[in-house]
Design a protein around this motif. Structure first.
Motif, PDB file in Angstrom:
ATOM      1  N   ARG A  39       0.789  -1.234   0.000  1.00  0.00           N
ATOM      2  CA  ARG A  39       0.000   0.000   0.000  1.00  0.00           C
ATOM      3  C   ARG A  39       0.822   1.286   0.000  1.00  0.00           C
ATOM      4  O   ARG A  39       0.245   2.367  -0.073  1.00  0.00           O
ATOM      5  N   ASP A  40       2.127   1.183   0.090  1.00  0.00           N
ATOM      6  CA  ASP A  40       2.927   2.418   0.071  1.00  0.00           C
ATOM      7  C   ASP A  40       4.310   2.163  -0.536  1.00  0.00           C
ATOM      8  O   ASP A  40       5.334   2.576   0.012  1.00  0.00           O
TER       9      ASP A  40
ATOM     10  N   LYS B 168      -1.980  -0.489   6.202  1.00  0.00           N
ATOM     11  CA  LYS B 168      -3.250  -1.115   6.565  1.00  0.00           C
ATOM     12  C   LYS B 168      -3.510  -0.992   8.057  1.00  0.00           C
ATOM     13  O   LYS B 168      -4.630  -0.765   8.501  1.00  0.00           O
TER      14      LYS B 168
ATOM     15  N   TYR C  54      -8.272   7.341   2.737  1.00  0.00           N
ATOM     16  CA  TYR C  54      -7.090   7.159   1.917  1.00  0.00           C
ATOM     17  C   TYR C  54      -5.862   7.133   2.812  1.00  0.00           C
ATOM     18  O   TYR C  54      -5.710   7.938   3.720  1.00  0.00           O
TER      19      TYR C  54
ATOM     20  N   GLY D  17      -1.586   6.528   2.017  1.00  0.00           N
ATOM     21  CA  GLY D  17      -0.550   6.226   1.047  1.00  0.00           C
ATOM     22  C   GLY D  17       0.252   7.472   0.743  1.00  0.00           C
ATOM     23  O   GLY D  17       0.261   8.432   1.512  1.00  0.00           O
TER      24      GLY D  17
ATOM     25  N   SER E  50       0.441   6.406  -5.658  1.00  0.00           N
ATOM     26  CA  SER E  50      -0.792   5.658  -5.387  1.00  0.00           C
ATOM     27  C   SER E  50      -1.536   5.312  -6.666  1.00  0.00           C
ATOM     28  O   SER E  50      -1.579   6.100  -7.621  1.00  0.00           O
ATOM     29  N   SER E  51      -2.147   4.149  -6.673  1.00  0.00           N
ATOM     30  CA  SER E  51      -2.951   3.720  -7.809  1.00  0.00           C
ATOM     31  C   SER E  51      -4.272   4.488  -7.832  1.00  0.00           C
ATOM     32  O   SER E  51      -4.701   5.041  -6.810  1.00  0.00           O
TER      33      SER E  51
ATOM     34  N   GLN F  44      -6.550   3.254  -5.244  1.00  0.00           N
ATOM     35  CA  GLN F  44      -6.133   3.623  -3.893  1.00  0.00           C
ATOM     36  C   GLN F  44      -6.560   5.048  -3.570  1.00  0.00           C
ATOM     37  O   GLN F  44      -6.955   5.346  -2.442  1.00  0.00           O
TER      38      GLN F  44
ATOM     39  N   LEU G 202      -7.984  -2.844  -1.676  1.00  0.00           N
ATOM     40  CA  LEU G 202      -6.932  -3.030  -2.661  1.00  0.00           C
ATOM     41  C   LEU G 202      -6.523  -4.479  -2.796  1.00  0.00           C
ATOM     42  O   LEU G 202      -6.660  -5.267  -1.858  1.00  0.00           O
TER      43      LEU G 202
ATOM     44  N   SER H  58      -2.613  -3.008  -7.125  1.00  0.00           N
ATOM     45  CA  SER H  58      -2.338  -1.641  -6.681  1.00  0.00           C
ATOM     46  C   SER H  58      -0.846  -1.464  -6.411  1.00  0.00           C
ATOM     47  O   SER H  58      -0.235  -0.458  -6.799  1.00  0.00           O
ATOM     48  N   ASP H  59      -0.225  -2.453  -5.758  1.00  0.00           N
ATOM     49  CA  ASP H  59       1.228  -2.420  -5.553  1.00  0.00           C
ATOM     50  C   ASP H  59       1.972  -2.437  -6.883  1.00  0.00           C
ATOM     51  O   ASP H  59       3.032  -1.808  -7.024  1.00  0.00           O
TER      52      ASP H  59
ATOM     53  N   SER I 204       2.113   1.069  -8.235  1.00  0.00           N
ATOM     54  CA  SER I 204       3.127   1.837  -7.506  1.00  0.00           C
ATOM     55  C   SER I 204       4.533   1.423  -7.928  1.00  0.00           C
ATOM     56  O   SER I 204       5.432   2.264  -8.053  1.00  0.00           O
TER      57      SER I 204
END
Length: 508
Positions: free
Chosen positions: A148-149, A176, A188, A190, A195-196, A199, A205, A209-210, A213
């Motif tokens: 997620r980041d 998360k 939100y 991130g 970010s996607s 996201q 997600l 999504s990763d 990124s």
């Protein structure tokens, strides 16, 4: 103002010494684990207080921390979380391995990556993500982990004795963890630029999504620039950019970049707006990166010399100044073990003559091949992989200009007593013997070669033994062996280049 955490003893164990990082998610301190004799660790306090909140939040933190700890044991490309807890101020903290290296963001800002280096780092980062996306088994249930980041500041590049440099991903699961309970569609967490689109919408997600990124980060690694520009550095500006702006082309950023079209297509596919248009798994990305590594390992992104960093501790020449304690004639009295097949194999077994115990590699070859190799120059090197299972690769090379290299790799499982004892002998003695047997006369060694080990490698061998004794195996030994095989194949051209260069300069 003095930081109140400096010289603070956390959990009666971790002595905080220095603030080494700050961010939106918390502060990171270098600390000493006093229960382990002052071993350096990193302690991260999260920007989250569970004071006066529901007990479920603390339970969720403990669950996420445990998952991240297991994940770090499973992949060498993910930072290891060794402990976690909540301090007296109700602030959660992680205790992680202390990594003395450089942030990928600093590498991008200060250096120009060669194509070979980019492919190596991108593959390592992708392997870490793949491991997380495949999930962790807890009580028989698989829990996939989405980062997620993903961004350069969450990747650290550290020098490594086995792989020249090692990429590790930080902060798995923390994004998360910091999400509040309840409706996530309006929330939100991130970093705007990476970010996607989904996201930015606050949606639940998945691994894709990763991947988006990762695409942003790979573009930045290759060009030093971002693929998208926002009208304003705000949520609204980046929301619009990720949803409607087309990524810049590589040529528009720098027309002099020499990037294979297959790599351009890979990065652009990761940057697709719709998750269904991206690679559906990191495995697809890894497959492409590995293929590109094989084709372009010696090329650069820009027209400049390639700066190859050799693995630390590589032994380029046998040191002939140390006198062997065991004569060649004594070695040749040894017979091929009866429990071993008469075949072209290699194995390790220590030998003892005149009360002198030493490590040895036993090798069977055709007699004609032995004649070609007895006067060859000798090279050795050791590679080590701690996770998912501690395995060491013991590399021996016999080289002559006429016959080329004879590669003799041997793998030692450092969770077994035999593997640890052999490695200990190598470290303590600083040398080993290579016993060559012919298939048609196995009752007597045809040749006995002496190989010295550099002192720097002896020190590393000792460290690897100690580390292996503390590690918990988190996977099949064959998987670690397979990873080492891949690194060995990539290392072969570098070793051969050294040997050929030294031979041509008549250094031998």
């Amino acid at each position: 103002m003095t930081d109140p955490n400096i010289d603070r003893l956390l959990a009666k164990r971790y002595l905080l010494r220095e603030l080494i990082g700050t961010g939106a998610m918390g502060k990171v301190y270098r600390a000493k684990d006093i229960l382990l004799g002052g071993v350096p660790v990193a302690v991260k306090f999260l920007s989250l207080s569970i004071h006066n909140q529901r007990i479920q939040l603390q339970e969720r933190f403990e669950r996420e921390a445990k998952t991240c700890a297991l994940l770090g044991q499973k992949s060498i490309h993910i930072v290891r979380v060794m402990d976690y807890g909540v301090d007296e101020n109700s602030t959660p903290f992680y205790v992680m391995e202390y990594l003395k290296g450089k942030s990928l963001s600093d590498v991008i800002r200060l250096e120009t990556l060669s194509l070979a280096r980019f492919l190596s780092l991108a593959r390592q980062i992708s392997l870490g993500l793949q491991c997380a996306h495949q999930g962790i088994s807890i009580n028989g249930k698989i829990f996939p982990i989405i980062h997620r980041d993903i961004k350069p500041s969450n990747v650290v590049i550290i020098p490594n004795s086995s792989f020249a440099e090692l990429a590790k991903i930080l902060d798995f699961g923390i994004a998360k963890l910091l999400q509040p309970d309840g409706d996530r569609t309006s929330y939100y967490m991130g970093t705007f630029a990476y970010s996607s689109p989904e996201q930015m919408e606050g949606n639940e997600l998945d691994n894709r999504s990763d991947i988006y990124s990762l695409g942003v980060m790979m573009f930045e690694m290759l060009t030093g620039k971002m693929p998208l520009h926002a009208s304003t550095d705000s949520f609204g500006g980046w929301y619009k950019a990720h949803h409607s702006a087309s990524p810049r082309s590589f040529d528009s950023v720098n027309s002099k970049l020499k990037i294979p079209s297959e790599l351009k297509n890979l990065v652009m596919s990761c940057l697709a707006k719709a998750p269904g248009d991206r690679p559906q798994s990191v495995s697809e990305i890894i497959q492409t990166l590995v293929s590109l590594e094989r084709q372009y390992s010696s090329l650069t992104l820009l027209e400049q010399p390639l700066n190859v960093t050799p693995a630390k501790g590589a032994i380029e020449l046998e040191n002939q100044s140390i006198k062997p304690v065991l004569s060649t004639e004594q070695c040749r009295q040894l017979s091929w073990p009866q429990n071993k097949p008469i075949a072209d194999i290699i194995f390790s077994d220590s030998i003892r003559i005149n009360n002198e115990l030493m490590a040895a590699l036993w090798l069977m070859l055709p007699q004609q091949e032995i004649h070609k190799r007895t006067d060859n120059r000798r090279y050795n090197q050791f590679l080590f992989l701690a996770s998912p299972h501690p395995i060491m690769l013991w590399i021996t090379v016999l080289y002559s200009y006429e016959h080329g290299p004879k590669w003799l790799p041997y793998y030692l499982d450092l969770k077994t007593s035999q593997g640890q004892e052999t490695t200990q002998l190598l470290a303590e003695k600083g040398y080993y013997r290579l016993l060559l047997f012919a298939r048609d006369s196995p009752d007597r060694a045809s040749a006995c070669l002496y190989l010295n080990i550099a002192s720097a490698q002896c020190q590393l061998l000792q460290q690897w033994i100690m580390l292996s004794q503390t590690l918990v195996s988190a996977g099949n030994p064959q998987f670690s062996k397979g990873l080492l095989k891949q690194e060995f194949e990539k290392l072969k051209p570098q070793i051969l280049t050294k040997l050929e260069a030294r031979y041509s300069k008549k250094i031998f």
